[in-house]
Design an enzyme around this catalytic site. Structure first.
Site: not given
Length: 244
Positions: A77, A134, A161
Site C-alpha cells: 500500500e 490505499h 481513511k
C-alpha cells in the site's frame, strides 16, 4: 476533536534513525500541525521491537503537545518495507499497549486477514484505530469504496481513511463526494484524499466535503500531492466556514 470543524492537519515524520526522527519531531512540535504521524516503515531498525518501543517513548515526550499517530505502511500500500502478517500484528499490538500513542493506523487488507480478534485486542488498549485503504494505481468504483468504508465500520474502526490515485477529474470529484455518499447510513468519521497533483484539491476541501483530517508535508511528502504544512494551514483558514 477530530471530526469537528476545520479538518485536522497531519504531518508525517519519516526518519530512518532515532536521531533523525527526534529532530523531525522537534520541528513538528513547533508547527501548526494537529497530528504527527510516525511512519515506522521508514525506520531502519523496525525489526527490533525493543528499539521501536524505546523510540516511541522518546517521540511521545517530544510531541507532548500533538496527537500522535503511528503507522507501518506496508509495501503493498505504498510503504517502504516488507513485513510479515505475524510481525505486523505484533508490532501493532505492542505499540498500542504502551499507551504512548493516540491513534494507530491499521490497513483494512491486513485486518481482514487478522480478523476481529486482532481488532478486539487493539480496542482493549487506549488507542483509537484509523482503518485505512490505499490504491496508488487507480480510483476504484464508488461501490467498492463505499463497501470498504462499511467494512471498516463493521470491524470497529474509529476513523476510516481512503486514499486513491485519480486518473481524471471525475475520479477526484467521486472521492470528494464519498463522505456525503456514506453519511446517510454510516456515521464513521472518514478522511478521504485523491493523491498526486490532480488530487490536491481534496487536501484543502475537507471541511466542505466532510473529510476529518488531511496530510501535509513537513520536510518531505509521504504520498504524492501533499502540500507543505506552512502553506496548507492558511488555505484551510481561508476556506473555514464559521458556525452560524
Amino acid at each position: 476533536m477530530i471530526g469537528k470543524g476545520r479538518p485536522k492537519i497531519c504531518v508525517p515524520i519519516m526518519g530512518d534513525t532515532q536521531e533523525k526522527l527526534l529532530a523531525q519531531a522537534l520541528k513538528a512540535s513547533q508547527s501548526v500541525a494537529d497530528i504527527v504521524e510516525w511512519r515506522v516503515d521508514y525506520f531502519e531498525t523496525v525489526s527490533s521491537l525493543e528499539t521501536v518501543l524505546a523510540t516511541l517513548t522518546e517521540l511521545r515526550e517530544a510531541l507532548a503537545n500533538k496527537v500522535l499517530l503511528v503507522t507501518f505502511r506496508t509495501k503493498e500500500e505504498g510503504g517502504e518495507q516488507e513485513i510479515s502478517l505475524a510481525d505486523y500484528r505484533q508490532l501493532c499490538l505492542e505499540v498500542a499497549k504502551t499507551g504512548a500513542v493516540d491513534l494507530l493506523d491499521v490497513e483494512l487488507a491486513r485486518v481482514e486477514f487478522l480478523g476481529r480478534g486482532f481488532v478486539q485486542e487493539l480496542k482493549a488498549t487506549p488507542v483509537k484505530l484509523v482503518m485505512s485503504s490505499h490504491d496508488f494505481k487507480k480510483t476504484p468504483v464508488d461501490g467498492d469504496l463505499v463497501f470498504r468504508i462499511n467494512v471498516m465500520k463493521q470491524l470497529g474502526a474509529d476513523i476510516g481513511k481512503i486514499a486513491t490515485m485519480p486518473q481524471q477529474l471525475q475520479d477526484v470529484l467521486r472521492v470528494m463526494g464519498l463522505p456525503t455518499k456514506v453519511r446517510g447510513f454510516n456515521q464513521l468519521p472518514v478522511a478521504v484524499m485523491a493523491m498526486g497533483d490532480l488530487g490536491k484539491v481534496t487536501r484543502i476541501s475537507g471541511e466542505l466535503i466532510g473529510s476529518v483530517f488531511t496530510f501535509a508535508s513537513l520536510e518531505e511528502a509521504s504520498a504524492p500531492g501533499q502540500i507543505p504544512v506552512e502553506q496548507l494551514a492558511p488555505i484551510l483558514d481561508v476556506l473555514h466556514v464559521p458556525e452560524k
